[in-house]
Design an enzyme around this catalytic site. Structure first.
Site, short mmCIF file in Angstrom:
data_model
loop_
_atom_site.label_atom_id
_atom_site.label_comp_id
_atom_site.label_asym_id
_atom_site.label_seq_id
_atom_site.Cartn_x
_atom_site.Cartn_y
_atom_site.Cartn_z
N GLY A 1 -21.75 4.72 -3.99
CA GLY A 1 -20.68 5.05 -4.93
C GLY A 1 -20.38 3.84 -5.80
N GLY B 1 -23.80 4.19 1.41
CA GLY B 1 -22.77 4.51 0.42
C GLY B 1 -23.27 4.08 -0.94
N GLY C 1 -21.23 0.58 -3.58
CA GLY C 1 -22.62 0.50 -3.12
C GLY C 1 -23.63 0.47 -4.26
N LYS D 1 0.86 -1.18 0.00
CA LYS D 1 0.00 0.00 0.00
C LYS D 1 0.90 1.23 0.00
CE LYS D 1 -4.56 0.35 0.15
NZ LYS D 1 -5.56 -0.62 -0.27
P1 NAD Z 1 -16.89 5.95 -3.73
O1 NAD Z 1 -16.15 7.18 -3.43
O2 NAD Z 1 -17.19 5.60 -5.14
O3 NAD Z 1 -18.29 5.94 -2.94
C1 NAD Z 1 -18.37 6.19 -1.57
C2 NAD Z 1 -19.81 6.45 -1.21
O4 NAD Z 1 -19.92 6.64 0.20
C3 NAD Z 1 -20.39 7.71 -1.84
O5 NAD Z 1 -21.78 7.52 -2.10
C4 NAD Z 1 -20.19 8.75 -0.73
O6 NAD Z 1 -21.07 9.85 -0.84
C5 NAD Z 1 -20.50 7.91 0.47
N1 NAD Z 1 -19.94 8.43 1.71
C6 NAD Z 1 -18.73 9.02 1.89
N2 NAD Z 1 -18.60 9.37 3.18
C7 NAD Z 1 -19.73 8.99 3.81
C8 NAD Z 1 -20.18 9.07 5.15
N3 NAD Z 1 -19.42 9.61 6.09
N4 NAD Z 1 -21.39 8.54 5.45
C9 NAD Z 1 -22.14 7.98 4.49
N5 NAD Z 1 -21.79 7.89 3.20
C10 NAD Z 1 -20.59 8.39 2.88
O7 NAD Z 1 -16.04 4.78 -3.02
P2 NAD Z 1 -16.14 3.24 -3.30
O8 NAD Z 1 -15.04 2.88 -4.27
O9 NAD Z 1 -17.53 2.84 -3.57
O10 NAD Z 1 -15.65 2.66 -1.89
C11 NAD Z 1 -16.55 2.53 -0.81
C12 NAD Z 1 -15.90 1.72 0.29
O11 NAD Z 1 -15.49 0.45 -0.23
C13 NAD Z 1 -14.62 2.33 0.89
O12 NAD Z 1 -14.56 1.96 2.25
C14 NAD Z 1 -13.51 1.63 0.15
O13 NAD Z 1 -12.30 1.62 0.89
C15 NAD Z 1 -14.11 0.24 0.04
N6 NAD Z 1 -13.53 -0.57 -1.04
C16 NAD Z 1 -13.63 -0.16 -2.33
C17 NAD Z 1 -13.09 -0.97 -3.33
C18 NAD Z 1 -13.23 -0.59 -4.77
O14 NAD Z 1 -12.87 -1.40 -5.63
N7 NAD Z 1 -13.77 0.59 -5.11
C19 NAD Z 1 -12.44 -2.16 -3.00
C20 NAD Z 1 -12.36 -2.55 -1.66
C21 NAD Z 1 -12.92 -1.74 -0.68
#
Ligand code: NAD
Length: 411
Positions: free
Chosen positions: A216, A214, A219, A103
């Site tokens: 994003g 979430g 989600g 990382k």
């Molecule tokens: P993203 O930025 O696309 O979406 C994040 C979502 O969470 C958005 O809808 C945002 O508005 C919302 N959000 C942010 N802060 C918030 C809060 N305090 N309360 C409620 N909602 C909130 O990110 P993502 O890629 O969808 O990642 C989401 C989670 O999944 C993170 O914890 C990330 O570390 C984890 N993750 C992502 C991946 C990946 O491939 N994208 C892989 C493993 C883990």
């Protein structure tokens, strides 16, 4: 526990004790193998000059080269990067990916940079890291990085070495040697895991009431897959707050609006709900897919879901984990549930090395087999040792790392 690396070590030692892991291996895993701490400089568009802290942690490479995420965030700390390096070691090991945990990142607010500035620091990150190549360490994307940064990083690596080498950088677009299916991989992996867990906990997904925090990349993707098979997604949220409809939300419609830039709280015609209340809704399935520590000792007792599947990294604190266990609510942990992205990064590497690029069906078929394998291995150990799925997933991973460490004669 305030220090994120201390919390990670706490998880390591708890799982190590429960799984009877060789104490020498735990001692070895109590610090990263290698840490790079360096400076990244930037001449701003307005003429200013900035020097940013940058890190890369190679946590453990007993199972293979260290790989994955590069985070560009303003509050990055070395302790955070170390913790994430340990989590990646565990995630790769439990998923059967022959890689160690890596990382890194830059302490910078990427959202405040122009494209030229972002390109400049992405290239500078690679030049100053001096990566030794795909057999040693492979940076991928994480928060604040994505297709653009990874393409520039790959190009910089290839310019410096003079060799085409798509496997040197992960999470790049297909146009420069990435894989199809990478954007959906984590959400699709969560979907496969949810199907397994629902079967084991006798939850019928068709018609099941689902809450997703979430909306994003992760989600919205998992909500979409569940919607397609007839689950009723009754509430979703983003950072602005949530919306609820007990009859089920129109997920494709919402996804379209959010893609166009809408915040859920600003949408007319929906009943609104706070992020806190959303987590406490009575439902069959709760998927926290936003940020860490949202299920904690303050609200864990009010969680009413029959099953929690962790989409986000670290959404449940250790105290909350215990409360949920006592309440009989199963939690499918992040290291298993959201490993789809890490697994598909492995496919990206295989395709880069072989120059044989797969179609989406092949990516999805392999992902399903591999991630459900991680689930089954963790489920079997949870039954064997009477552990939560979180502890059993760590035990599966630690047994694999331990075996490699011992066979190599490191301890
Ligand atoms: P993203 O930025 O696309 O979406 C994040 C979502 O969470 C958005 O809808 C945002 O508005 C919302 N959000 C942010 N802060 C918030 C809060 N305090 N309360 C409620 N909602 C909130 O990110 P993502 O890629 O969808 O990642 C989401 C989670 O999944 C993170 O914890 C990330 O570390 C984890 N993750 C992502 C991946 C990946 O491939 N994208 C892989 C493993 C883990």
């Amino acid at each position: 526990m305030d220090n994120v690396f201390q919390s990670a070590l706490d998880a390591l030692h708890k799982a190590g004790e429960k799984g009877n892991i060789n104490p020498r291996v735990l001692k070895l895993l109590s610090r990263p193998k290698r840490v790079s701490d360096f400076a990244v400089t930037l001449k701003r568009d307005n003429g200013d000059f900035e020097v940013y802290d940058a890190y890369r942690v190679a946590y453990n490479d007993a199972l293979g080269p260290t790989r994955d995420g590069t985070r560009f965030v303003p509050n990055l700390s070395l302790d955070e990067v170390k913790a994430l390096g340990l989590f990646m070691t565990i995630k790769h090991a439990v998923s059967g990916v022959p890689a160690g945990g890596g990382k890194g990142g830059i302490k910078v607010d990427a959202s405040k940079l122009s494209d030229r500035e972002l390109e400049s620091i992405s290239r500078s990150f690679i030049r100053n890291l001096k990566p030794k190549g795909p057999g040693v360490d492979v940076p991928g994307a994480d928060i604040g990085t994505g297709y653009k940064t990874q393409s520039w990083m790959l190009d910089e690596y290839e310019q410096v070495t003079g060799v085409h080498c798509p496997q040197a950088i992960n999470d790049k677009p297909a146009a420069v040697g990435g894989t199809v299916g990478s954007a959906e991989a984590t959400g699709l992996g969560i979907f496969y895991i949810t199907q397994e867990a629902a079967r084991d906990h006798e939850i019928e997904l068709e018609g099941a009431e689902v809450v997703v925090q979430g909306f994003g990349q992760v989600g919205a993707t998992i909500a979409g897959y569940l919607d397609e098979i007839g689950s009723k997604v009754i509430a979703v949220s983003d950072i602005s707050g949530g919306i609820i409809d007990r009859d089920g939300l129109d997920i494709p419609e919402l996804a379209k609006k959010v893609e166009e830039g809408a915040l859920l709280q600003d949408l007319d015609g929906y009943e609104k709900i706070s992020n806190d209340r959303l987590l406490e809704l009575d439902c069959d399935l709760l998927i926290p897919a936003a940020v860490q520590n949202v299920i904690n000792k303050k609200n864990a007792d009010n969680i009413k879901a029959d099953l929690v599947v962790e989409g986000a990294n670290g959404p449940t604190t250790p105290e909350a984990d215990k409360i949920l266990k006592d309440k009989g609510i199963p939690v499918i942990p992040d290291v298993v549930a959201n490993a789809g992205g890490a697994i598909v990064c492995h496919y990206e590497r295989i395709q880069g090395i072989t120059d044989d690029y797969w179609d989406i069906e092949e990516v999805e078929e392999r992902l399903k087999k591999q991630i459900t394998g991680a689930y089954s291995a963790s489920y079997d150990v949870s039954q064997e040792l009477d552990l939560s799925m979180r502890h059993s997933a760590w035990v599966v991973a630690l047994r694999r790392v331990s075996k490699a460490v011992e066979m190599r004669g490191w301890v």
